[in-house]
Scaffold this motif. Sequence first.
Motif, short mmCIF file in Angstrom:
data_model
loop_
_atom_site.label_atom_id
_atom_site.label_comp_id
_atom_site.label_asym_id
_atom_site.label_seq_id
_atom_site.Cartn_x
_atom_site.Cartn_y
_atom_site.Cartn_z
N GLN A 156 38.36 34.40 43.81
CA GLN A 156 37.77 35.40 44.78
C GLN A 156 39.17 36.92 44.95
O GLN A 156 38.60 37.68 45.18
CB GLN A 156 37.85 34.87 46.76
N PHE A 202 31.76 36.39 46.32
CA PHE A 202 31.94 37.56 45.16
C PHE A 202 30.78 38.47 45.55
O PHE A 202 29.81 38.17 44.00
CB PHE A 202 31.84 36.70 43.71
N ASP A 257 34.59 43.54 33.22
CA ASP A 257 33.17 43.24 33.53
C ASP A 257 33.51 41.39 34.34
O ASP A 257 33.65 40.48 32.99
CB ASP A 257 31.85 43.55 32.74
N ALA A 258 33.21 41.33 35.05
CA ALA A 258 33.90 39.76 36.20
C ALA A 258 32.31 38.71 36.04
O ALA A 258 31.47 39.28 36.56
CB ALA A 258 34.29 39.50 37.30
N ARG A 309 37.96 43.99 38.34
CA ARG A 309 37.16 44.94 37.87
C ARG A 309 37.97 45.96 37.88
O ARG A 309 37.35 47.29 37.45
CB ARG A 309 36.07 44.53 39.58
N VAL A 315 39.22 38.35 40.84
CA VAL A 315 37.86 38.73 40.30
C VAL A 315 37.58 40.72 40.91
O VAL A 315 37.05 41.17 39.86
CB VAL A 315 36.20 38.74 40.46
N PRO A 316 37.69 41.21 41.92
CA PRO A 316 37.63 42.21 42.26
C PRO A 316 39.32 42.98 41.23
O PRO A 316 38.77 43.91 41.31
CB PRO A 316 38.22 42.20 43.81
N GLU A 375 28.62 41.95 44.71
CA GLU A 375 28.38 42.23 43.21
C GLU A 375 29.46 41.93 41.80
O GLU A 375 29.32 42.31 41.06
CB GLU A 375 29.23 43.69 43.54
N THR A 376 29.11 40.63 42.08
CA THR A 376 29.60 39.56 40.45
C THR A 376 28.58 39.55 40.07
O THR A 376 27.66 38.43 40.94
CB THR A 376 30.55 38.50 41.16
N ARG A 377 28.74 38.93 39.17
CA ARG A 377 27.63 37.72 38.44
C ARG A 377 27.79 36.39 38.08
O ARG A 377 29.20 35.96 38.34
CB ARG A 377 27.07 38.51 36.77
#
Length: 324
Positions: free
Chosen positions: A184, A212, A196-197, A191, A187-188, A214-216
């Motif tokens: 958590q 998460f 690209d996470a 970015r 990832v940001p 806006e995360t794939r």
Amino acid sequence: MDLHDTIPETALAWHRAGRGAALATVVETWGSAPRRVGAMLAVAGDGDMAGSVSGGCVEGAVVAEALDAIDSGRSTILTFGVSDDDAFAVGLACGGTIRVMVQPIGTGLPVDELDRICTARAQRHPIAQVVDTTAWTTRTAEAGDFPDRFRADRSGFEDDGATFFSIHNPPLRLVVVGAVHIAQALVPMARILGYDAVVIDPREAFATPARFPETRLLHDWPDDAVATVGLDSRCAVVLLTHDPKLDDPALLAALRANVFYIGALGSTRTHAKRIERLEAEGIAPADIARIHGPVGLNIGAASPAEIAVSILGQMTEVLRKGTE
């Protein structure tokens, strides 16, 4: 390449639409130039532009020169001094100097060559344009020809001062296995650095949009999920679950791929057990040595956010400097 801009693609589309186009590229900088070497600006024959070579300081002059280049069909290199006042206006403390190469599409930069570059970018295939700025000839080159330049994203002139390399690398990608607390934070932060996470965890209660944003998110088993994502030389894989059933399938896939970084959470003892399992799978010692475990730089990190910083620091070190 800055994140995943579409400046070359835009220039090609404008040319094919009959509007005429030129591509302007920063080739050298001194002092506090606003954009790095390799930054691009596409200019259409009717004055439209996309991208930036200076953050606004000299764009108007570059557009005027690009329009002249479209009319004449000749490439050129421009030199601009960025004044202290102009530099301050775009967020810098002091000025500098930049040189910008302008190539009209079709004459200075052949259409088939630009198409080859755009196709490679779409396929996440590293490619470079190599320009002899004395004879004004161009060609493309593969990553294997100049590995240090590609690894460091280092566009620039060779020692001869005449041969310029414009590096087109795919966007960086971070594949995180384990939607845990560290992820958590990681990832940001990643970015912000241009990654690209993607987060992989079959435990849907962990990998949620609320945790998460806006995360794939992929809820498949890790070996299937990494196959869906696709691993290549611009990928980093970080394993955070502590669970061999989840970590090991992704780890084996990463070892078989040419990812630039593999990191695995766990103590020295946990990593020793991981090595035993990999040896039992027949993984060669040289491949096992590619794994950074325990993951991250040894900065005394304690909290999840600090561990994320240590991981990103190590990823950056490997990306820019390689492994010793």
